[in-house]
Design an enzyme around this catalytic site. Structure first.
Site, short mmCIF file in Angstrom:
data_model
loop_
_atom_site.label_atom_id
_atom_site.label_comp_id
_atom_site.label_asym_id
_atom_site.label_seq_id
_atom_site.Cartn_x
_atom_site.Cartn_y
_atom_site.Cartn_z
N LEU A 206 0.85 -1.19 0.00
CA LEU A 206 0.00 0.00 0.00
C LEU A 206 0.89 1.24 0.00
CD1 LEU A 206 -2.62 -1.10 2.68
CD2 LEU A 206 -2.86 -1.18 0.19
N SER A 207 0.30 2.39 -0.29
CA SER A 207 1.10 3.61 -0.29
C SER A 207 1.71 3.85 1.09
CB SER A 207 0.29 4.81 -0.74
OG SER A 207 -0.89 4.95 0.02
N GLU A 208 0.96 3.52 2.17
CA GLU A 208 1.52 3.59 3.52
C GLU A 208 0.95 2.50 4.42
OE1 GLU A 208 2.29 7.83 2.17
OE2 GLU A 208 0.38 6.80 2.43
N THR A 209 1.79 2.06 5.34
CA THR A 209 1.41 1.17 6.43
C THR A 209 1.89 1.82 7.71
OG1 THR A 209 1.59 -0.81 5.05
CG2 THR A 209 1.74 -1.13 7.43
N HIS B 185 -2.96 10.91 4.93
CA HIS B 185 -4.01 9.90 5.09
C HIS B 185 -3.64 8.89 6.18
CE1 HIS B 185 -2.33 6.48 2.69
NE2 HIS B 185 -3.37 5.79 3.10
#
Length: 283
Positions: free
Chosen positions: A45-48, A77
């Site tokens: 994902l774009s961030e974790t 986000h």
């Protein structure tokens, strides 16, 4: 291996699965940085994010934020998604309507309402004009000329964003970036919808896109930090109004909506957050 509580949330969406997904690992103090990075790479994902006990007496919790390739000191986000996951898991903030998150750049206040969350944009760590060579590289990668651009500026606030303001939302939607040419540059582009357009009648004022190929995500679906940086640059400059709405993710199949407001000199970026998946993960 250890079992951790796990939540996946959708941030800035307008309906089911329409925003930017975020993976959240709760009570993650038993994990090393290497384990966190490996899991972020695996989720793709774009961030974790990983929730941890606060070290500041003024914060409710601490968070570490990872892209598939690196750790970030701040991202938008993940800030709202983390707050939602923490509250849903039983977190109790010191103040009923404000959560204070600790992250790599310091403390971020987050306003809580039944419909949405909103974070206070951190100060820009870098602002000002973009040097000619870097700007020309961006224009070439986006197939733009200088006449297509109303303005450009550094809007770094954790991620090293460079912001471009174009003449129209359609010009933003029409971009077909050369991601190899962008390389490690982090570029956000915004443009207005015309007065009287269908989008304006639907409450959408601007379209934004964010390109981050250097961190393993060519185009981010919906990006709080980029929108915060744009607001911090363009509202004081008089090029954006003190309150407006943004759509993002259209080209990549998302339908994100963000609400931006300048109140008493502070920029607030907000939107909806929903839990999609909850359970456990073994790491």
């Amino acid at each position: 291996m250890t079992t951790y509580r796990f939540t996946q949330v959708d941030v800035f969406g307008t309906g089911p699965l329409s925003g930017n997904p975020l993976a959240v690992v709760h009570d993650a103090h038993g994990l090393t940085s290497e384990q966190m990075q490996a899991f972020a790479r695996w989720t793709n994902l774009s961030e974790t994010v990983f929730l941890l006990p606060a070290t500041s007496p003024d914060a409710d919790y601490r968070v570490r934020i990872f892209t598939p390739l690196e750790e970030l000191p701040f991202a938008g986000h993940p800030t709202l998604g983390s707050a939602h996951a923490w509250l849903t898991a039983g977190g109790s903030p010191r103040h009923s309507s404000v959560v204070v998150q600790e992250c790599g750049i310091g403390e971020i206040p987050i306003r809580v309402s039944p419909e949405s969350l909103a974070f206070c944009a951190p100060p820009l760590s870098r602002s000002g004009a973009v040097d000619r060579g870097t700007l020309e590289r961006i224009l070439d990668a986006l197939s733009l000329t200088s006449r297509d651009v109303v303005g450009s500026n550094w809007i770094a606030n954790g991620p090293n964003w460079i912001g471009l303001l174009l003449h129209s939302a359609q010009a933003v939607l029409d971009l077909r970036p050369d991601f190899d040419a962008l390389g490690d540059l982090e570029v956000a582009v915004i443009g207005p919808y015309a007065k009287g357009s269908a989008e304006r009648r639907a409450g959408i004022d601007y379209e934004l896109r964010a390109f981050v190929p250097g961190v393993g995500i060519n185009e981010d679906p919906v990006t709080g930090s980029a929108n915060a940086g744009m607001a911090s640059w363009l509202i004081p400059a008089g090029k954006l109004p003190p309150k407006y709405s943004v759509r993002q993710g259209t080209v990549v199949g998302s339908d994100g909506r963000l609400r931006v407001e300048c109140a008493q000199g502070q920029m607030w970026v907000g939107g909806a957050v929903r839990t999609v998946t909850s359970g456990t993960v073994e790491l």
